[in-house]
Scaffold this motif. Sequence first.
Motif, PDB file in Angstrom:
ATOM      1  N   ILE A  89       0.850  -1.191   0.000  1.00  0.00           N
ATOM      2  CA  ILE A  89       0.000   0.000   0.000  1.00  0.00           C
ATOM      3  C   ILE A  89       0.880   1.234   0.000  1.00  0.00           C
ATOM      4  O   ILE A  89       1.751   1.389   0.862  1.00  0.00           O
ATOM      5  CB  ILE A  89      -0.926   0.040   1.237  1.00  0.00           C
ATOM      6  CG1 ILE A  89      -1.780  -1.223   1.310  1.00  0.00           C
ATOM      7  CG2 ILE A  89      -1.797   1.292   1.210  1.00  0.00           C
ATOM      8  CD1 ILE A  89      -2.771  -1.362   0.195  1.00  0.00           C
ATOM      9  N   ALA A 129       0.605   2.378   5.571  1.00  0.00           N
ATOM     10  CA  ALA A 129       1.056   2.510   4.179  1.00  0.00           C
ATOM     11  C   ALA A 129       2.496   2.997   4.152  1.00  0.00           C
ATOM     12  O   ALA A 129       3.020   3.500   5.152  1.00  0.00           O
ATOM     13  CB  ALA A 129       0.167   3.504   3.431  1.00  0.00           C
ATOM     14  N   ASN A 188      -5.859   4.551  -6.612  1.00  0.00           N
ATOM     15  CA  ASN A 188      -7.158   4.007  -6.229  1.00  0.00           C
ATOM     16  C   ASN A 188      -8.096   5.068  -5.675  1.00  0.00           C
ATOM     17  O   ASN A 188      -9.314   4.882  -5.687  1.00  0.00           O
ATOM     18  CB  ASN A 188      -6.964   2.908  -5.177  1.00  0.00           C
ATOM     19  CG  ASN A 188      -6.186   1.731  -5.711  1.00  0.00           C
ATOM     20  OD1 ASN A 188      -4.971   1.700  -5.590  1.00  0.00           O
ATOM     21  ND2 ASN A 188      -6.868   0.782  -6.319  1.00  0.00           N
ATOM     22  N   LEU A 204      -7.859   2.026   0.207  1.00  0.00           N
ATOM     23  CA  LEU A 204      -6.609   1.308   0.004  1.00  0.00           C
ATOM     24  C   LEU A 204      -6.581  -0.048   0.687  1.00  0.00           C
ATOM     25  O   LEU A 204      -5.903  -0.970   0.251  1.00  0.00           O
ATOM     26  CB  LEU A 204      -5.425   2.158   0.491  1.00  0.00           C
ATOM     27  CG  LEU A 204      -5.230   3.511  -0.213  1.00  0.00           C
ATOM     28  CD1 LEU A 204      -4.040   4.251   0.368  1.00  0.00           C
ATOM     29  CD2 LEU A 204      -5.085   3.347  -1.718  1.00  0.00           C
TER      30      LEU A 204
END
Length: 218
Positions: free
Chosen positions: A39, A65, A118, A212
Amino acid sequence: MPGPSECCLRGFEWDGTPIGKEAKLADNNAYITGSNSKIAIMVIADLFGWNTRLLSDHYAKEADATVYLPDFFGGEVIDSEILAEKGPSAFDLKSWVGRNGPEMRWPEILSHDPPLVNCVSTAHPTWLSKEYIDDIGVPVQIVAPEHDETFTPELKKYANDVIPTKGLPYDYQYFSGVSHAFATRGNPKDVKERRAMVRAKNAQVSWMKEWLHGEAIW
């Protein structure tokens, strides 16, 4: 009410010490923090450049992330202490825009076809245009202060009229009583501004976790 140059050059820094590292991302220096290999979040900073490192650390930890904060401004760093002492006139904003405005830097950022992101979250966007709004193709969150000379009432209305027609997830977060740059450079000693900064950060973390990781914070 101050003009665009004053609103952009005003602000305070978060307290603390960044925990990430400096490396290269393509041809740009970058601050990288976090360790999730699956991520990634890219933070595109305001004109204070990659000084938004502490906020990036928050994103990395709370959204689980790896966060990349590229230096899109060729190493230029605005000295906040000089600005605090002398005011916006100490900085030549017009020349800076000529070197680092959208026409110069957007090609380094653009990823459109195929889409490589995304979702998007933006706080008090500068240089947002109706064309950019028309071109949105992924879930988008806008963090909007009440007072903003750049994200004007007209653009706010256009975003809220157009984006819901796209069939995309859309989250509009409105923060009353605060101004442009509050989410990154609000005054942490002011209770209202600090609360708004934390609320904005929490909203963005929740949005990024939702799109995510597929994990909403309820």
